[in-house]
Design a protein around this motif. Structure first.
Motif, PDB file in Angstrom:
ATOM      1  N   TRP A  98     -21.525 -34.733  70.116  1.00  0.00           N
ATOM      2  CA  TRP A  98     -21.529 -34.432  68.679  1.00  0.00           C
ATOM      3  C   TRP A  98     -22.944 -34.093  68.198  1.00  0.00           C
ATOM      4  CZ3 TRP A  98     -17.618 -33.053  65.857  1.00  0.00           C
ATOM      5  CH2 TRP A  98     -16.345 -33.565  66.086  1.00  0.00           C
ATOM      6  N   ALA A 122     -24.067 -30.466  66.750  1.00  0.00           N
ATOM      7  CA  ALA A 122     -24.655 -30.306  65.420  1.00  0.00           C
ATOM      8  C   ALA A 122     -25.879 -29.390  65.475  1.00  0.00           C
ATOM      9  CB  ALA A 122     -25.044 -31.671  64.854  1.00  0.00           C
ATOM     10  N   ARG A 163     -20.527 -27.531  59.115  1.00  0.00           N
ATOM     11  CA  ARG A 163     -19.992 -28.206  60.294  1.00  0.00           C
ATOM     12  C   ARG A 163     -21.083 -28.959  61.049  1.00  0.00           C
ATOM     13  NH1 ARG A 163     -17.475 -23.454  59.599  1.00  0.00           N
ATOM     14  NH2 ARG A 163     -15.197 -23.493  59.348  1.00  0.00           N
ATOM     15  N   ALA A 164     -22.318 -28.474  60.952  1.00  0.00           N
ATOM     16  CA  ALA A 164     -23.423 -29.194  61.586  1.00  0.00           C
ATOM     17  C   ALA A 164     -23.603 -30.565  60.937  1.00  0.00           C
ATOM     18  CB  ALA A 164     -24.709 -28.383  61.486  1.00  0.00           C
ATOM     19  N   ALA A 223     -20.925 -32.819  62.126  1.00  0.00           N
ATOM     20  CA  ALA A 223     -21.162 -33.256  63.508  1.00  0.00           C
ATOM     21  C   ALA A 223     -22.271 -34.297  63.574  1.00  0.00           C
ATOM     22  CB  ALA A 223     -21.507 -32.052  64.382  1.00  0.00           C
ATOM     23  N   TYR A 224     -23.330 -34.117  62.795  1.00  0.00           N
ATOM     24  CA  TYR A 224     -24.391 -35.136  62.775  1.00  0.00           C
ATOM     25  C   TYR A 224     -23.841 -36.471  62.284  1.00  0.00           C
ATOM     26  CZ  TYR A 224     -28.456 -32.167  63.800  1.00  0.00           C
ATOM     27  OH  TYR A 224     -29.383 -31.367  64.413  1.00  0.00           O
TER      28      TYR A 224
END
Length: 511
Positions: free
Chosen positions: A71, A75, A86-87, A90-91
């Motif tokens: 993940w 990111a 979306r980054a 993900a972070y």
């Protein structure tokens, strides 16, 4: 058959291409091999192939959602591609692991001003929360008695980028003009050093600090011992680790200028410097700092580096075909930006788009951007994607662009100044936060208000109307021919006025 241990060994040894091939062979044998997908994504990320990396890492997290390391890498790849929303997601998935929480929250704090779905309160919250982590365990250093300075105010500028001529146009425009009879100038270099080639004009009494190899506490103690009166951060979140210098409170007055674009979220800054366009009074509650404003633009600039001559607009020789362009960093090419650009291109079917960024030299990154535009109805045949180049040649790209399109919400700063200097007008609109108004600040200071739309629909309408207008080529040619003279006579390039305004702010704090 190559095993995972061998592929990982190649990766750790830095043999990235061989490692990627090894991971691909493992995946060909077993499409469910999470570790191989993870490894391939990491290897391609390291090679700058962010498009391929993101595809591999998505497979890894779909197969094993608890794979927090994947993940985190996903990111980074998404951010580099401009997929900011979306980054951030993900972070935040990566931050569920204690081992990754602090770094993931730092990265969210860095990139969140460029998220179209995050409001000003979200930006403030993310930076304030991360600031609490950064400040934990950091104590102010002792400030000994101030050494004599002959009545001069000691100003310290802190930057990791003093060697970057394209970035430093506003900074050296101010520093070169400081009144050395009233101010003692210290340049605290945390990276490349000030030089004539970068735009700095050497002064006998200036002090250049080469301290990038020191830790933040040591630097803070040295600054305190030197008796710096006003310490000015030029980095902000472009070099966030150095914010710890300011948490040690080495100077009685600490300010942020030039590279801020949003609040620091920290309590150690006494002020943050902007202007009326980028920080309206009603938004001061979204800053931990006291908001200070200069007249005109806080980014007034002076060009010290070599630049190509201004060329006629390409539409002059291609009647009826207008070329829009952007030489922005790829991480600014988020969904909102592409949505707006696609609307313009769909409404003006004879127009073209040129996008140039260093990451677009890599094929998978180009493919990824082409696919995102195609999903919005823009055929790849209408879009030229190119990688970076030496700066002078990079600027020559504007010879092939009629009108520059801004990025949203993360506007251009350096990109906007360079487009204007090459005679190319920039279309933007006044956004909902500081980072979404930097171009408006520069354009209005240059007297180019007609190129500042009031909102997204207005911008699309302005762009669309220019394409079929038979007067556009002559209008653009006249604008380009007189652009540098216009800029030189405007507040956009009034670095002398900006210097005086900053000096007044500095003295105000010490009066």
């Amino acid at each position: 058959m190559m095993d995972l241990e061998t592929a990982d060994a190649l990766h750790l040894a830095g043999n990235i291409d061989a490692a990627a091939d090894a991971y691909r062979r493992l995946i060909a044998a077993d499409q469910g091999n999470v570790a191989a997908w993870h490894g391939l994504g990491a290897a391609r990320l390291r090679a700058g192939a962010f498009g391929e990396a993101s595809d591999a890492l998505r497979r890894a997290v779909r197969l094993r959602p608890e794979e927090v390391g994947a993940w985190g890498l996903l990111a980074e790849a998404l951010f580099r591609l401009g997929d900011v929303e979306r980054a951030i997601y993900a972070y935040r998935r990566a931050a569920t692991a204690d081992s990754m929480r602090k770094k993931a929250e730092e990265n969210v704090a860095i990139i969140i001003p460029g998220s179209a779905s995050a409001g000003k309160a979200d930006v403030f919250s993310a930076r304030y929360a991360w600031g609490r982590h950064l400040a934990a365990g950091v104590s102010p250093v002792e400030r000994p008695p101030r050494p004599p300075s002959g009545g001069k105010l000691r100003i310290g500028y802190v930057s990791a980028f003093f060697d970057k001529p394209n970035w430093m146009k506003p900074v050296y425009g101010v520093i070169n003009r400081h009144d050395r009879d009233r101010f003692e100038v210290h340049l605290v270099s945390l990276g490349g050093d000030p030089s004539a080639s970068a735009g700095y004009r050497e002064h006998d009494h200036d002090v250049i600090w080469q301290v990038g190899s020191c830790d933040d506490e040591k630097i803070a103690r040295l600054l305190a011992a030197a008796g710096i009166d006003v310490l000015v951060d030029l980095n902000a979140y472009s070099a966030p680790k150095w914010l710890r210098i300011f948490l040690h409170r080495p100077a009685p007055v600490q300010l942020g200028w030039f590279n801020s674009y949003a609040t620091s979220g920290l309590d150690c800054f006494d002020g943050i410097i902007g202007d009326d366009v980028v920080i309206p009074a009603v938004e001061e509650g979204f800053y931990t700092e006291r908001v200070l404003r200069v007249r005109g633009t806080y980014l007034a600039f002076e060009v010290f580096h070599a630049a190509p001559d201004v060329a006629p607009p390409p539409c002059s020789s291609h009647q009826g075909r207008l070329t829009f362009g952007a030489l922005a960093s790829a991480y600014k090419l988020n969904d909102l930006t592409l949505d707006i650009w696609a609307r313009i291109l769909r409404s003006a079917p004879t127009s073209r788009l040129l996008v140039r960024a260093s990451t677009l030299a890599e094929p998978s990154n180009r493919d990824h951007l082409h696919a995102r535009l195609a999903a919005r109805g823009v055929a790849s045949e209408r879009v030229d994607l190119e990688g970076g180049a030496a700066h002078f040649d990079f600027l020559r790209s504007y010879d092939r662009i009629d009108i520059a399109l801004d990025t949203f919400p993360y506007n251009g700063g350096t990109t906007t100044t360079e487009a204007l200097w090459q005679g190319v007008p920039v279309l933007t609109y006044v956004g909902d936060r500081w980072v979404a108004r930097t171009s408006a600040s520069l354009l209005r200071a240059a007297g180019l208000d007609d190129w500042v739309a009031s909102h997204e629909d207005d911008l699309v309408a302005k762009a669309s109307a220019l394409v079929p207008d038979p007067a556009t080529p002559a209008s653009l040619a006249a604008l380009r021919a007189g652009m540098r003279a216009r800029l030189a006579a405007s507040a956009a390039c009034d670095t002398a006025g900006l210097c005086l305004a900053l000096e007044q702010i500095y003295r105000q704090f010490r009066s």
